[in-house]
Design an enzyme around this catalytic site. Sequence first.
Site, PDB file in Angstrom:
ATOM      1  CG  ASP A  28     -15.548 -10.134  24.408  1.00  0.00           C
ATOM      2  OD1 ASP A  28     -15.419 -11.377  24.413  1.00  0.00           O
ATOM      3  OD2 ASP A  28     -16.652  -9.568  24.407  1.00  0.00           O
ATOM      4  CB  SER A  62     -23.437 -11.528  24.712  1.00  0.00           C
ATOM      5  OG  SER A  62     -22.964 -12.769  24.300  1.00  0.00           O
ATOM      6  CG  HIS A 104     -18.581 -11.857  26.439  1.00  0.00           C
ATOM      7  ND1 HIS A 104     -18.643 -11.066  25.314  1.00  0.00           N
ATOM      8  CD2 HIS A 104     -19.777 -12.509  26.496  1.00  0.00           C
ATOM      9  CE1 HIS A 104     -19.812 -11.240  24.713  1.00  0.00           C
ATOM     10  NE2 HIS A 104     -20.516 -12.092  25.421  1.00  0.00           N
TER      11      HIS A 104
END
Length: 521
Positions: A369, A306, A427
């Site tokens: 995602d 991320s 995610h």
Amino acid sequence: MALPHPIKSPISSSLSLFPPAKSSLSKQPHFFRPLLKTYLCSNPTLPHRELHSTNNNSSSLSSIVNNLQEEEEQEEEEEEFNKPIEQLVAGRWREIHGHDNWAGLLDPIDPLLRSELIRYGEFAQACYDAFDYDPFSRYCGSCKYYRRHFFESLGMASNGYEVTRYLYATSNFKIPKFFRQSVSDEQVWSQRANWIGYIAVSNDAETVRLGRRDIVVAWRGTVTRLEWIADLMDYLRPVSEEGIPCPDPTVKIESGFMDLYTDKDPNCRFCKYSAREQVLTEVRKLVELYGEQKGEEISITVTGHSLGSALAKLSAYDIAEIGITEMKDGKKAWVSVISFAGPRVGNGQFKERFEHLGIKAIRIFNVHDVVPKVPGMFLNESVKLHQLLRKWAEVLPWSYSHVGVELVLDHKRSPFLKETNDPANFHNLEAHLHLLDGYHGKGKRFVLASGRDPALINKAADFLKTHHMVPPFWRQDENKGMIRTPDGRWVQPDRQKLDDHPADTHHHLDRLGLAHDYQSS
């Protein structure tokens, strides 16, 4: 644990798809199954009566036999995938770390590559597992574990690495939802800092296994929610403005990522040095120790998920650009990035410079995602433009480009995961590691290669199908970290003194020429 499979009968349901949970029946030799099918065929009323008593709509005998045969084939397939990897990492580590840009290794995926990608993904996952999220904790925003016991505290003592430094960032950062802070302003560990990762190095035994001394830089990403995407400034600025010695002034990075990497607070014990300064000094010190003094071959592997993926790419670029990979004997440390579910970081010129410096990057992401699609949703490397228009678009402050070779996963291929519209699940890092474990190539059947426990997916998510009976968000500290004192009161215990920075940090900054705006502390 019940696992996804089309077989519904009580006989076949005892046969598990997941290796660690095999039933006594599935442990029988292969010759047992033909005997079982023969027995069923010669005694047709036996299974019929049993099935009729449990389910009025039970499958026919032929269906049962077909299902048994299907499950046998599935288990044979798993056994084939679960065979030990013959090749040692030591002999193939350059190939695995992108020497040829992973050509021929992704489809079908090379078993050793898959294993190594999961291993580095677990370094990134450790950042989440060790982070104190609890706003009612006096240590919210810090690491829960003492540095010297980090991997041991996470059940990773056998991974062969030792943490040499913790990394911190200041909450002056322009994406505030990335940070966690205590609800109380009194007696907290820090009002301005957050722990954002660590640096670790392989020990001697692991170094022999790997064929080189491996330095890992692992960055923490966002917790679970994705509001930080809306806080992206979506504005590029030159890396040279932040002291990165890039000869090309058109190389630019997203402004918020740059702030997180370079901001510092002289009044804070933990973030008086920027994350950039912390990484560069520690990595250089380790390269000097193991590469120059001991003459060992060195790899620097940077990983993150991320927002941590953005920091991984930025810091790997900085490490290569400033030249701390170069050793006195002319050798260079190998720099690679293993990125999970990361956003775009910079413009097209950043991508070109990144590749020119010889950094190898592989980015692993779930096709559903949203994070890998930002920033630069409308102007990016995938948008087809005429050459003249592209040259014009690349100078705009919101034109972005991904770096590295992509490995695309799809959570809808896994029979373990339920249908959901929650983007946080798409995610989730543990979900990515699960998808990697079952990935064998585009369009190929999803089969867990290592038997990695699917229950890990629900550690901080609600993504597993309910019949697995794994509660969502199950990972938590016992009693939320509260302990009972001898007089019967429940309190938060004090922790060992938190690590801040090595005493020689300023010395190494000075050697790197980065101490010009600094006073020695």
